[in-house]
Scaffold this active site. Structure first.
Site, mmCIF file in Angstrom:
data_model
loop_
_atom_site.group_PDB
_atom_site.id
_atom_site.type_symbol
_atom_site.label_atom_id
_atom_site.label_comp_id
_atom_site.label_asym_id
_atom_site.label_seq_id
_atom_site.Cartn_x
_atom_site.Cartn_y
_atom_site.Cartn_z
ATOM 1 N N ARG A 159 52.119 50.948 31.824
ATOM 2 C CA ARG A 159 52.022 49.644 32.476
ATOM 3 C C ARG A 159 50.756 48.949 31.987
ATOM 4 O O ARG A 159 49.656 49.494 32.120
ATOM 5 C CB ARG A 159 51.976 49.800 34.000
ATOM 6 N N HIS A 164 47.538 39.818 35.828
ATOM 7 C CA HIS A 164 46.724 40.738 36.630
ATOM 8 C C HIS A 164 45.367 40.057 36.873
ATOM 9 O O HIS A 164 44.357 40.418 36.279
ATOM 10 C CB HIS A 164 46.567 42.058 35.876
ATOM 11 N N ASN A 212 51.150 49.652 44.716
ATOM 12 C CA ASN A 212 49.838 50.202 44.374
ATOM 13 C C ASN A 212 49.274 50.861 45.618
ATOM 14 O O ASN A 212 49.258 50.251 46.694
ATOM 15 C CB ASN A 212 48.872 49.094 43.924
ATOM 16 N N GLU A 264 50.437 51.887 40.680
ATOM 17 C CA GLU A 264 49.057 52.365 40.548
ATOM 18 C C GLU A 264 48.787 53.412 41.616
ATOM 19 O O GLU A 264 49.204 53.253 42.765
ATOM 20 C CB GLU A 264 48.022 51.239 40.772
ATOM 21 N N TRP A 297 46.439 55.222 37.816
ATOM 22 C CA TRP A 297 45.376 54.281 37.477
ATOM 23 C C TRP A 297 44.110 55.063 37.269
ATOM 24 O O TRP A 297 43.635 55.653 38.212
ATOM 25 C CB TRP A 297 45.171 53.231 38.586
HETATM 26 C C1 PNW Z 1 43.405 47.736 42.111
HETATM 27 N N1 PNW Z 1 39.801 46.899 47.515
HETATM 28 O O1 PNW Z 1 42.494 46.915 42.731
HETATM 29 C C2 PNW Z 1 43.692 46.951 40.841
HETATM 30 O O2 PNW Z 1 45.027 46.609 40.653
HETATM 31 C C3 PNW Z 1 43.058 47.508 39.608
HETATM 32 O O3 PNW Z 1 42.892 46.501 38.659
HETATM 33 C C4 PNW Z 1 41.770 48.215 39.971
HETATM 34 O O4 PNW Z 1 41.018 48.603 38.868
HETATM 35 C C5 PNW Z 1 42.157 49.401 40.833
HETATM 36 O O5 PNW Z 1 42.868 48.997 41.990
HETATM 37 C C6 PNW Z 1 40.986 50.267 41.264
HETATM 38 O O6 PNW Z 1 40.103 49.532 42.071
HETATM 39 C C7 PNW Z 1 41.861 47.021 43.936
HETATM 40 O O7 PNW Z 1 38.590 46.562 47.503
HETATM 41 C C8 PNW Z 1 40.510 46.717 43.960
HETATM 42 O O8 PNW Z 1 40.409 47.175 48.591
HETATM 43 C C9 PNW Z 1 39.842 46.673 45.141
HETATM 44 C C10 PNW Z 1 40.511 46.935 46.321
HETATM 45 C C11 PNW Z 1 41.869 47.240 46.310
HETATM 46 C C12 PNW Z 1 42.527 47.278 45.103
#
Ligand code: PNW
Length: 476
Positions: free
Chosen positions: A74, A120, A306, A377, A427
């Site tokens: 992905r 994204h 995710n 993810e 991920w």
């Molecule tokens: C996801 N939060 O993001 C994203 O889809 C990715 O790009 C990212 O690298 C990955 O999770 C890991 O963080 C999030 O603060 C980022 O709750 C932050 C949060 C949730 C999801």
């Protein structure tokens, strides 16, 4: 022996987090390029300017995926590589488009199925300047539709499309908390909890409509001849009541899920926003016009999920603050007895708790009629990982345990709860630009040596996934 034989598994990434090469071959700036230039927004003052240099290392990345046994990958498209200014009247950059055509060919030649995210988070900066980007209810969905049509046409070999990644993050982190691009805090000047705020709900609404438009184009113009499927990617954390004996906490759990997941999934599967949101938010939550509803309702061929973590949830007393994006709940890592939900990681919001994954898969399945699910993810950072020497980082037993527990919980959900999971993406394929945390937080199953030519080194976890899935795939 729980998963179907044609189950796809692999790794996930996103364009701005890995590509680098932000000025190469005519790419235009996205809102993340601008955001990273704003002092104080990124923990280590970094940006995605170089990242993992994946734009120039596609052969290496495909070989890496193949060596780990992945059957799917992905990744996301950089909209501004393809249309540097982003809009439907703006010029197309053929070099940028060709890059992805070749990359898809290379993946397929290696036997790896591409799952392509259209956007994204890296919205064209020019569209943000031109009309407020995600804030515009008419222009934004039309520009996204145009971009979608262009790439559907250019990439007919792609069979699995994802429109947007985690619209909750764009809306809340980008337009309420200001931690993500474009760093807006709506009307937080009036009140620290954002009372008076409207932008997060407007942005969410426009993302849903834009998703619906892209899906309609795909279904009308491409799916009949090419086949394939399309859906959106939603994030969501599992919930446990702070005090299971308190009905108000149990109810607060449901409300927390509605404010994070159903905000998007209810309009898509059920045709409107959840009642709990309408009750609290009143008219600051937009209303679907009949035309918008027709675009959004029924617009998922599958549910892209995710998932990373879980929380204890406690109800709040007193009147709900009408601008509260969380739904009048308190989100905690310890319950009433002082039990912790899981160990700390490098990410303040992430504590592993695998049973929550099985729970949430069940909750989503029951509420939305047991849809086909791809886990788009799942993964973890490790506390202090970045301080270690490379040899120590490669020995990531904590991450190995996380994947064993989470994939095991998913297999149980499939086997025992009738949940229909068809694919899984860890991920991430490699350490990369972790948004406002910069490069200090590593989510990769492969270590990236940023000081020495972005060389990739598989960690122990990278090699654990193939045997894990081999043991779960049913033979015959
Ligand atoms: C996801 N939060 O993001 C994203 O889809 C990715 O790009 C990212 O690298 C990955 O999770 C890991 O963080 C999030 O603060 C980022 O709750 C932050 C949060 C949730 C999801």
């Amino acid at each position: 022996m729980a998963l179907p034989r044609d189950f796809l598994w692999g790794f996930a990434t996103a364009a701005y987090q890995i590509e680098g090469a932000v000025d190469q071959h005519g790419r235009g700036p996205s809102i993340w390029d601008s955001f990273c230039k704003t002092p104080g927004k990124i923990a280590d003052g970094s940006s995605g300017d170089v990242a993992c240099d994946s734009y120039n290392r596609t052969a290496e990345d495909v070989a890496l995926l193949a060596s780990l046994g992945a059957t799917a990958y992905r990744f996301s498209l950089s909209w501004t590589r393809i249309i540097p200014k982003g809009g439907r009247g703006d010029a197309v950059n053929q070099v940028g488009l060709d890059h992805y055509v070749r990359f898809v060919d290379d993946l397929l030649a290696a036997g790896i199925t591409p799952f392509v995210t259209l956007s994204h988070w890296d919205i064209p900066d020019e569209l943000h300047r031109r009309y407020g980007g995600l804030l515009d209810r008419t222009e934004f969905p039309l520009d996204f539709e145009h971009f979608a049509r262009l790439v559907f046409r250019a990439l007919p070999r792609v069979r699995h499309w994802l429109t947007f990644n985690e619209p909750w993050c764009s809306s809340v982190l980008g337009f309420s908390l200001g931690q993500f691009a474009p760093g807006r805090t709506s009307d937080r000047t009036k009140s620290p909890v954002g009372d008076g705020a409207t932008e997060p709900w407007i942005v969410a609404h426009n993302l849903l409509v834009a998703h619906g438009r892209a899906v309609k184009v795909f279904r009308d113009e491409f799916q009949p001849a090419n086949g394939g499927e399309i859906g959106i990617v939603l994030n969501g954390d599992a919930v446990f009541p702070w005090d299971p004996a308190d009905a108000a906490d149990v109810e607060a759990c449901e409300r927390k899920l509605e404010f994070s997941i159903s905000w998007f999934a209810d309009p898509i599967y059920l045709g409107d926003y959840p009642a709990s949101m309408r009750d609290q938010l009143g008219d600051r939550l937009p209303t679907f016009t009949p035309a918008e509803r027709a675009l959004v309702h029924g617009s998922n061929d599958f549910y892209g999920m995710n998932h990373y973590t879980a929380n204890y949830v406690k109800h709040r007393t007193g009147a709900a603050d009408r601008g509260d994006v969380a739904g009048h709940v308190e989100i905690l890592f310890d319950n009433k007895n002082g039990d912790s939900i899981g160990p700390e990681t490098q990410s303040t919001w992430l504590r592993p708790c695998a049973p929550g994954f099985r729970d949430l898969l069940g909750w989503i399945s029951r509420r939305y009629g047991f849809p086909k699910i791809y886990v788009t993810e799942n993964g973890t950072s490790i506390k202090g990982e970045n301080e270690l020497r490379r040899e120590q980082i490669l020995d990531d037993d904590f991450r190995v345990g996380y994947y064993e527990d989470y994939v095991g919980a998913m297999a149980l959900a499939v086997e025992r709860d009738g949940v229909d999971v068809r694919g899984y993406f860890a991920w991430s394929l490699m350490d990369n630009f972790e948004w406002h945390e910069g490069y200090e937080t590593r989510f990769g199953v492969c270590y990236v040596d940023y000081e020495n030519g972005q060389r990739r080194y598989p960690k122990k976890s990278a090699r654990r996934l193939k045997p894990l899935f081999d043991s779960l795939l049913t033979k015959g």
